[in-house]
Enzyme design. Structure first.
Site, mmCIF file in Angstrom:
data_model
loop_
_atom_site.group_PDB
_atom_site.id
_atom_site.type_symbol
_atom_site.label_atom_id
_atom_site.label_comp_id
_atom_site.label_asym_id
_atom_site.label_seq_id
_atom_site.Cartn_x
_atom_site.Cartn_y
_atom_site.Cartn_z
ATOM 1 N N GLU A 27 0.838 -1.208 0.000
ATOM 2 C CA GLU A 27 0.000 0.000 0.000
ATOM 3 C C GLU A 27 0.873 1.259 0.000
ATOM 4 O O GLU A 27 0.543 2.246 -0.646
ATOM 5 C CB GLU A 27 -0.956 0.016 1.184
ATOM 6 C CG GLU A 27 -1.969 -1.143 1.227
ATOM 7 C CD GLU A 27 -2.735 -1.371 -0.057
ATOM 8 O OE1 GLU A 27 -2.937 -0.405 -0.832
ATOM 9 O OE2 GLU A 27 -3.120 -2.534 -0.323
ATOM 10 N N CYS A 61 7.330 -9.575 -7.151
ATOM 11 C CA CYS A 61 7.440 -8.190 -6.693
ATOM 12 C C CYS A 61 6.336 -7.911 -5.675
ATOM 13 O O CYS A 61 5.218 -8.372 -5.814
ATOM 14 C CB CYS A 61 7.307 -7.255 -7.888
ATOM 15 S SG CYS A 61 7.258 -5.518 -7.460
#
Ligand code: SF4
Ligand code: SF4
Ligand SMILES: [Zn+2]
Ligand SMILES: [Zn+2]
Lengths: 178, 334
Positions: free
Chosen positions: A129, A144
């Protein structure tokens, strides 16, 4: 970049303190503990028995005062108007984001509780986030941390790290390397 | 040396006849080996019919797909157990695309004599034997209805539903081309296409009550009101699917099987998204859908979850309207 973590009071404080030192070590940002989120009632959707992620983002946005960024940590089930649930949600390149432990916890899947695994997942989601707040969109690289996770399995598969492309993007925008 | 009284003759006998009756070669030239009309010989007759059967069997052993001319030649090695045949699965999955293939096969079937016109559900292994007496107009056939109903809940049939790819809960059907505003187009003949709406459109629109083609636009009446969607397709004739027209709720159940209209000699005013690119395109559309958020927040991204019909159709009026404009390029029709 400074990021304030604002947990709800029902989340164990020990969980949060461990989290912060780890996050500083593995991410390009520095995290600090902010005031707890007092009340989520305004975001509750009785029809769905879930909490509106956008409602929580608006709430965090209203309470923000300085120039920093804020990530709310909550323990209830989050959703958006179009998605059946979300692990987290963030303003793209914005100031607020939210992550929920609700579906990161093994108990949700009727599995044996595993506090270590929960922290690991939570760290990935917070960094993810934070990446969105830094302007990053979802990444196609499965390993990733910016890979979009449709289910908990995807979260467990990916790592804490940004792929070279994502890392490069962050550096160009003035986020310091880890 | 041999006895001078011994006459040496060359003889023949019938291989098939139980008694080896010797026939001198000199006689054989004249009368034939069996001294009669061999076509009448019971043994010959039996042999002949056995060959015939063997040939019939060879013909039968051709793979169903080869018989229909969908593949040029293939012999069935699975004793027509298509349900568990890998080749059959390959033919009906993935890049070949079920529907187009079945439709193509049905076209071939139509040209066969009446007693060979098997029901399309025999091809897919859903029923064991049935001759179609309904001129392949499955849309008003009870066999079709029965199978479709079974597919709804029976585990053995659910498997087939997976023929539709699912992206975050939204189905994508193979072999079709799509328009940017979520219509699909399937070629069903040399100059014919079928048109329908895709699963995202269906989910967004909610319960469909009626639809109508009006001058390159498609009016759809839903639980939320009437929506006008540009089709950007014209053609020599637009023939509405009477079955979906009569039971529009079918569109919500399976928007790919339940087409809206058949168009002859279609002409497109927009570029179509070909099947190979459809997955990528739909993923992008769904990402855009996820970004939809309250005005105060701007662009937001989220992690997790699936889209669902109930959610999209239950959006508040204003967001719903915004979505119809963005994704279906449509507007409300008052
Ligand atoms: S089992 Fe395979 S080879 Fe045989 S008819 Fe069916 S599809 Fe053809
Ligand atoms: S019309 Fe009925 S019998 Fe004929 S192919 Fe279709 S489903 Fe089978
Ligand atoms: Zn990446
Ligand atoms: Zn994300």
């Amino acid at each position: 970049m400074e990021i304030l973590l604002r947990p709800v009071s029902t989340l164990a404080p020990s969980l949060i303190s461990d989290l912060i030192s780890d996050l500083d070590a593995i991410s390009p940002w520095s995290f600090t503990l902010g005031p707890p989120i007092q009340n989520l009632n305004h975001a509750y959707l009785p029809d769905r028995g879930q909490f509106d992620a956008d409602g929580i983002l608006v709430h965090l946005l209203n309470e923000i005062n300085d120039q920093g960024k804020v990530i709310g940590l909550i323990d209830v089930d989050l959703c958006t108007p179009v998605l059946s649930f979300v692990f987290g949600r963030a303003q793209l390149g914005g100031r607020v984001a939210v992550v929920s432990t609700f579906r990161l916890d093994n108990r949700f899947y009727r599995l044996k509780p595993d506090p270590g695994l929960l922290i690991e997942r939570l760290k990935k989601e917070i960094i993810h986030e934070a990446g969105h707040l830094g302007g990053l969109y979802h990444c196609r690289n499965r390993w990733c941390v910016m890979n979009a996770s449709a289910s908990i399995v995807n979260i467990d598969l990916k790592g804490f790290k940004f792929c070279p492309a994502c890392l490069n993007y962050l550096k160009e925008r003035g986020n310091n390397g880890p | 040396m041999s006895c001078p009284f011994l006459e040496e003759v060359v003889v023949r006998y019938c291989n098939a006849y139980p008694v080896k009756k010797l026939i001198p070669a000199s006689d054989y030239e004249r009368t034939g080996i069996c001294h009669g009309n061999f076509q009448e010989c019971p043994i010959y007759k039996e042999w002949q019919s056995a060959i015939g059967e063997r040939e019939d069997k060879m013909e039968e052993k051709l793979c169903i797909w080869a018989k229909l001319g969908v593949v040029s030649y293939r012999v069935c090695t699975q004793n027509y157990n298509c349900a568990s045949c890998e080749f059959d699965q390959m033919m009906r999955s993935g890049r070949y695309g079920e529907s187009a293939l079945i439709l193509q096969a049905m076209e071939k079937l139509k040209s066969l004599p009446a007693d060979q016109r098997v029901c399309r559900y025999m091809l897919s292994g859903d029923i064991s034997y049935k001759i179609c007496s309904n001129n392949y107009e499955c849309w008003h056939c009870e066999v079709d209805q029965m199978i479709q109903d079974r597919m709804e809940y029976h585990p053995a049939y659910r498997r087939r539903k997976r023929l539709y790819q699912q992206i975050k809960g939204i189905r994508l059907a193979p072999a079709r081309a799509y328009t940017a505003n979520h219509l699909w187009i399937l070629k069903t003949g040399k100059d014919k296409v079928r048109v329908g709406i895709d699963d995202l459109a269906q989910s967004l629109l909610g319960s469909i009550r009626n639809f109508e083609f009006q001058n390159r636009r498609l009016m759809i009446e839903t639980e939320k009101g009437k929506v006008m969607i540009p089709t950007n397709i014209s053609g020599d004739r637009i023939e509405v699917n009477q079955v979906t027209k009569d039971q529009p709720e079918k569109i919500n159940r399976d928007p790919y099987w339940n087409w809206l209209a058949e168009i002859r000699n279609p002409r497109y005013e927009v570029n179509l998204i070909e099947w190979e690119k459809a997955e990528e395109w739909l993923k992008k559309e769904l990402e855009a859908l996820e970004e939809f958020s309250r005005d105060e927040i701007g662009v937001a991204v989220s992690d997790g979850g699936k889209f669902s019909k109930s959610l999209l159709a239950q959006l508040d009026r204003q967001s719903w309207h915004r979505m119809v404009v963005r994704f279906l390029k449509g507007g409300e029709d008052n």
